[in-house]
Design a protein around this motif. Structure first.
Motif, PDB file in Angstrom:
ATOM      1  N   ALA A 362       0.828  -1.212   0.000  1.00 31.25           N
ATOM      2  CA  ALA A 362       0.000   0.000   0.000  1.00 31.25           C
ATOM      3  C   ALA A 362       0.859   1.257   0.000  1.00 31.25           C
ATOM      4  O   ALA A 362       0.585   2.216  -0.728  1.00 31.25           O
ATOM      5  CB  ALA A 362      -0.931  -0.008   1.212  1.00 31.25           C
ATOM      6  N   ARG A 363       1.916   1.275   0.817  1.00 29.48           N
ATOM      7  CA  ARG A 363       2.791   2.455   0.859  1.00 29.48           C
ATOM      8  C   ARG A 363       3.545   2.622  -0.464  1.00 29.48           C
ATOM      9  O   ARG A 363       3.717   3.743  -0.953  1.00 29.48           O
ATOM     10  CB  ARG A 363       3.784   2.316   2.011  1.00 29.48           C
ATOM     11  CG  ARG A 363       3.148   2.482   3.389  1.00 29.48           C
ATOM     12  CD  ARG A 363       4.208   2.509   4.468  1.00 29.48           C
ATOM     13  NE  ARG A 363       3.621   2.624   5.799  1.00 29.48           N
ATOM     14  CZ  ARG A 363       3.283   3.786   6.371  1.00 29.48           C
ATOM     15  NH1 ARG A 363       3.480   4.913   5.716  1.00 29.48           N
ATOM     16  NH2 ARG A 363       2.761   3.802   7.580  1.00 29.48           N
ATOM     17  N   ALA A 364       3.994   1.501  -1.035  1.00 31.04           N
ATOM     18  CA  ALA A 364       4.720   1.592  -2.308  1.00 31.04           C
ATOM     19  C   ALA A 364       3.805   2.123  -3.414  1.00 31.04           C
ATOM     20  O   ALA A 364       4.212   2.965  -4.229  1.00 31.04           O
ATOM     21  CB  ALA A 364       5.270   0.221  -2.692  1.00 31.04           C
ATOM     22  N   ALA A 365       2.548   1.648  -3.444  1.00 30.29           N
ATOM     23  CA  ALA A 365       1.606   2.134  -4.456  1.00 30.29           C
ATOM     24  C   ALA A 365       1.317   3.615  -4.265  1.00 30.29           C
ATOM     25  O   ALA A 365       1.251   4.379  -5.239  1.00 30.29           O
ATOM     26  CB  ALA A 365       0.316   1.322  -4.391  1.00 30.29           C
ATOM     27  N   ALA A 366       1.142   4.045  -3.009  1.00 29.52           N
ATOM     28  CA  ALA A 366       0.883   5.462  -2.733  1.00 29.52           C
ATOM     29  C   ALA A 366       2.089   6.320  -3.101  1.00 29.52           C
ATOM     30  O   ALA A 366       1.940   7.421  -3.633  1.00 29.52           O
ATOM     31  CB  ALA A 366       0.513   5.654  -1.264  1.00 29.52           C
ATOM     32  N   GLY A 375       5.455  14.559  -9.741  1.00 30.98           N
ATOM     33  CA  GLY A 375       6.772  14.645 -10.365  1.00 30.98           C
ATOM     34  C   GLY A 375       7.843  14.971  -9.357  1.00 30.98           C
ATOM     35  O   GLY A 375       7.805  14.555  -8.196  1.00 30.98           O
ATOM     36  N   GLY A 376       8.830  15.742  -9.798  1.00 28.10           N
ATOM     37  CA  GLY A 376       9.931  16.092  -8.912  1.00 28.10           C
ATOM     38  C   GLY A 376      11.026  15.050  -8.962  1.00 28.10           C
ATOM     39  O   GLY A 376      11.028  14.127  -9.773  1.00 28.10           O
ATOM     40  N   SER A 377      11.978  15.185  -8.070  1.00 27.63           N
ATOM     41  CA  SER A 377      13.104  14.258  -8.041  1.00 27.63           C
ATOM     42  C   SER A 377      12.655  12.884  -7.600  1.00 27.63           C
ATOM     43  O   SER A 377      11.680  12.719  -6.884  1.00 27.63           O
ATOM     44  CB  SER A 377      14.195  14.789  -7.088  1.00 27.63           C
ATOM     45  OG  SER A 377      13.662  14.924  -5.789  1.00 27.63           O
ATOM     46  N   SER A 378      13.393  11.880  -8.037  1.00 28.22           N
ATOM     47  CA  SER A 378      13.048  10.508  -7.674  1.00 28.22           C
ATOM     48  C   SER A 378      13.343  10.264  -6.208  1.00 28.22           C
ATOM     49  O   SER A 378      14.198  10.898  -5.607  1.00 28.22           O
ATOM     50  CB  SER A 378      13.824   9.523  -8.548  1.00 28.22           C
ATOM     51  OG  SER A 378      15.218   9.697  -8.352  1.00 28.22           O
ATOM     52  N   SER A 379      12.597   9.351  -5.628  1.00 27.60           N
ATOM     53  CA  SER A 379      12.773   9.000  -4.226  1.00 27.60           C
ATOM     54  C   SER A 379      13.098   7.526  -4.118  1.00 27.60           C
ATOM     55  O   SER A 379      12.596   6.706  -4.886  1.00 27.60           O
ATOM     56  CB  SER A 379      11.494   9.313  -3.431  1.00 27.60           C
ATOM     57  OG  SER A 379      11.554   8.759  -2.139  1.00 27.60           O
ATOM     58  N   SER A 380      13.943   7.169  -3.166  1.00 18.88           N
ATOM     59  CA  SER A 380      14.313   5.762  -2.985  1.00 18.88           C
ATOM     60  C   SER A 380      13.122   4.930  -2.541  1.00 18.88           C
ATOM     61  O   SER A 380      13.117   3.713  -2.688  1.00 18.88           O
ATOM     62  CB  SER A 380      15.435   5.658  -1.944  1.00 18.88           C
ATOM     63  OG  SER A 380      15.009   6.205  -0.697  1.00 18.88           O
ATOM     64  N   GLU A 381      12.071   5.599  -2.003  1.00 21.30           N
ATOM     65  CA  GLU A 381      10.893   4.877  -1.543  1.00 21.30           C
ATOM     66  C   GLU A 381       9.902   4.616  -2.669  1.00 21.30           C
ATOM     67  O   GLU A 381       8.958   3.848  -2.496  1.00 21.30           O
ATOM     68  CB  GLU A 381      10.197   5.667  -0.433  1.00 21.30           C
ATOM     69  CG  GLU A 381      11.045   5.836   0.823  1.00 21.30           C
ATOM     70  CD  GLU A 381      10.293   6.601   1.896  1.00 21.30           C
ATOM     71  OE1 GLU A 381       9.192   7.126   1.595  1.00 21.30           O
ATOM     72  OE2 GLU A 381      10.775   6.667   3.027  1.00 21.30           O
ATOM     73  N   ARG A 382      10.098   5.253  -3.817  1.00 20.04           N
ATOM     74  CA  ARG A 382       9.163   5.085  -4.922  1.00 20.04           C
ATOM     75  C   ARG A 382       9.597   3.924  -5.808  1.00 20.04           C
ATOM     76  O   ARG A 382      10.778   3.803  -6.149  1.00 20.04           O
ATOM     77  CB  ARG A 382       9.076   6.363  -5.755  1.00 20.04           C
ATOM     78  CG  ARG A 382       8.482   7.533  -4.998  1.00 20.04           C
ATOM     79  CD  ARG A 382       8.515   8.792  -5.842  1.00 20.04           C
ATOM     80  NE  ARG A 382       8.150   9.958  -5.044  1.00 20.04           N
ATOM     81  CZ  ARG A 382       8.317  11.210  -5.422  1.00 20.04           C
ATOM     82  NH1 ARG A 382       8.870  11.465  -6.608  1.00 20.04           N
ATOM     83  NH2 ARG A 382       7.958  12.200  -4.636  1.00 20.04           N
ATOM     84  N   PRO A 383       8.657   3.077  -6.237  1.00 19.07           N
ATOM     85  CA  PRO A 383       9.008   1.984  -7.141  1.00 19.07           C
ATOM     86  C   PRO A 383       9.519   2.520  -8.479  1.00 19.07           C
ATOM     87  O   PRO A 383       9.105   3.597  -8.923  1.00 19.07           O
ATOM     88  CB  PRO A 383       7.672   1.242  -7.320  1.00 19.07           C
ATOM     89  CG  PRO A 383       6.806   1.688  -6.184  1.00 19.07           C
ATOM     90  CD  PRO A 383       7.242   3.081  -5.859  1.00 19.07           C
ATOM     91  N   VAL A 386       9.225  -0.330 -13.725  1.00 19.97           N
ATOM     92  CA  VAL A 386       8.771  -1.721 -13.848  1.00 19.97           C
ATOM     93  C   VAL A 386       7.936  -2.112 -12.641  1.00 19.97           C
ATOM     94  O   VAL A 386       6.831  -2.673 -12.763  1.00 19.97           O
ATOM     95  CB  VAL A 386       9.964  -2.680 -14.006  1.00 19.97           C
ATOM     96  CG1 VAL A 386       9.486  -4.128 -13.989  1.00 19.97           C
ATOM     97  CG2 VAL A 386      10.721  -2.376 -15.292  1.00 19.97           C
ATOM     98  N   ALA A 387       8.446  -1.792 -11.440  1.00 20.96           N
ATOM     99  CA  ALA A 387       7.703  -2.125 -10.221  1.00 20.96           C
ATOM    100  C   ALA A 387       6.377  -1.372 -10.168  1.00 20.96           C
ATOM    101  O   ALA A 387       5.355  -1.910  -9.725  1.00 20.96           O
ATOM    102  CB  ALA A 387       8.548  -1.791  -8.991  1.00 20.96           C
ATOM    103  N   ARG A 388       6.378  -0.117 -10.635  1.00 24.22           N
ATOM    104  CA  ARG A 388       5.138   0.664 -10.647  1.00 24.22           C
ATOM    105  C   ARG A 388       4.092  -0.007 -11.534  1.00 24.22           C
ATOM    106  O   ARG A 388       2.911  -0.074 -11.188  1.00 24.22           O
ATOM    107  CB  ARG A 388       5.426   2.073 -11.156  1.00 24.22           C
ATOM    108  CG  ARG A 388       4.186   2.973 -11.207  1.00 24.22           C
ATOM    109  CD  ARG A 388       4.556   4.347 -11.706  1.00 24.22           C
ATOM    110  NE  ARG A 388       5.133   4.286 -13.034  1.00 24.22           N
ATOM    111  CZ  ARG A 388       6.134   5.061 -13.459  1.00 24.22           C
ATOM    112  NH1 ARG A 388       6.681   5.951 -12.649  1.00 24.22           N
ATOM    113  NH2 ARG A 388       6.592   4.947 -14.694  1.00 24.22           N
TER     114      ARG A 388
END
Length: 437
Positions: A362-366, A375-383, A386-388
């Motif tokens: 749930a957190r990864a999907a959110a 948008g913005g810079s990528s985050s290590s917590e965001r998939p 491919v994972a998205r």
């Protein structure tokens, strides 16, 4: 070319709309055209014009007096598979017929009369699911194709746009939802609201006719590899009740279905848009069926008062106190991840399988939704991309399970149907791999 002393005027094209045109094709079939709109473009030679028109709706086979119809016949490319139509062969004989009798013998063993597989009353309209055969026969050749179609008798005549929006679209969504794949509207026939009106072939932008009578997928809907969840054969509810309840559910949750099925209607969309559409569908469904407030109003009000009192007693300024009150009073909504978590857990063992593979699903999907929406810079917590994608696929399975429950299918049957599907198992394995990485 104009003469030296001749004045030629140039200007913007003249846009015209012709509401109704009656005519005939080259093979002398009657044609009705509605809302032909376009422009006349003046050419460089006096008296020469070029015309370009678009047609909103065309009917072949009749001269309709108005955009007003009392019936419709609707065909989709996957309808034969979904309806599980019975064989058109009636008790074939094991005896070899004489050559002179083969035509009559074969024709007699084919079910020529249409069968009604389901019937429902939809807000005064009569809806039937029918199956039959179409083709030709002679002493030299026989050709029959089975077809399935939805037939609608309108309680009150309606225009073509209304029929497409309120009857064709829900039925197409039913097939997409049931089969888990894209479905095309291949044929639409409309019957003008006349005393002796007959069905005419209708043509508009949404229709995608095909010469191939077979569905896009040659597998049975109940193949292990197919993502189907519902059909006439597998339906815990009487099919007549299912059709009626589907239209009620579709009307109530239209936004949910529009967003969930958008990737099927627009398969060319980017993966970011695909994921965003599925996630927004989950948000829309949660808003309609779950409590989006984190606390009940009385508890939330008490907590806001306690925080403001603590600020005041600590000597905070009135400006800070007013700001905190304004922010906290509007902050009683569950975070996105918690809403997704509730949806996942509401599907019982289906949700258990997902959370066992990816405890932070749930957190990864959110987080993925935040990255797509803002948008913005990528985050290590965001998939990653491919994972998205796979999180979106799993979330679509969650929504389909939730909607089956809304139709009245028992949870145990929903769980059994989803868990045994290879596409679901594969998607869950992909999010398991993504979380390990």
């Amino acid at each position: 070319m104009p003469a030296d002393n001749e004045v030629v005027a140039y200007g913007p094209p003249e846009w015209t709309v012709t509401p109704l045109i009656h005519g005939r094709t080259r093979d002398w079939k009657d044609v009705t055209v509605f809302e032909a709109n376009g422009a006349n473009y003046a050419g460089p030679v006096p008296g020469e014009t070029r015309e370009s028109y678009r047609v909103t709706l065309a009917l072949i086979g009749c001269h309709a007096p108005a955009d007003d119809f009392s019936g419709a016949m609707i065909e989709f490319d996957q309808l034969n598979s979904w309806s599980d139509a019975p064989s058109i062969i009636i008790n074939p004989s094991s005896n070899e017929p004489d050559e002179s009798q083969i035509t009559n013998r074969i024709a007699a063993s084919v079910r020529l009369e249409p069968l009604t597989l389901a019937h429902a009353n939809i807000n005064g309209d009569s809806l039937r699911l029918e199956t039959g055969v179409q083709g030709s026969r002679s002493s030299q050749s026989i050709h029959f194709d089975q077809f399935s179609a939805f037939a609608i008798e309108m309680g009150q005549p309606a225009n073509a746009r209304t029929i497409v929006d309120t009857r064709v679209r829900p039925l197409q969504d039913l097939l997409i939802f049931s089969l888990g794949r894209s479905v095309q509207l291949t044929s639409l026939m409309l019957r003008p609201a006349l005393e002796n009106g007959r069905y005419c072939d209708a043509y508009l932008n949404a229709i995608q006719p095909t010469d191939d009578a077979k569905p896009t997928s040659r597998n049975s809907p109940w193949s292990y590899s197919e993502p189907s969840l519902l059909s006439v054969r597998w339906c815990p509810l009487p099919i007549d009740d299912l059709l009626r309840q589907w239209f009620e559910l579709w009307s109530d949750l239209r936004e949910t279905f529009v967003l969930l099925h958008a990737p099927h209607y627009a398969p060319f969309m980017y993966t970011e848009n695909r994921f965003a559409s599925i996630f927004q569908s989950a948000e829309a469904f949660h808003k309609r069926r779950f409590d989006s407030r984190e606390l009940d109003p009385a508890t939330h009000k008490k907590r806001v008062q306690d925080v403001i009192a603590a600020i005041d007693s600590s000597g905070g300024s009135q400006e800070i106190s007013d700001w905190a009150r304004r922010v906290l009073q509007a902050a009683n909504y569950k975070p996105l991840w918690l809403r997704i978590d509730e949806l996942v857990k509401s599907t019982g063992a289906v949700g258990d399988a997902i959370l066992d593979a990816a405890p932070t699903f749930a957190r990864a999907a959110a987080n993925a939704r935040t990255g797509v929406a803002h948008g913005g810079s990528s985050s290590s917590e965001r998939p990653d991309s491919v994972a998205r994608y796979w999180h979106g696929v799993v979330l679509s399975w969650v929504l389909r399970a939730c909607l089956l429950l809304q139709l009245g299918v028992p949870l145990a049957e929903v769980v059994e149907r989803v868990l045994q599907k290879a596409p679901f198992q594969h998607a869950v394995e992909q999010i398991r791999i993504a979380q390990r990485e």
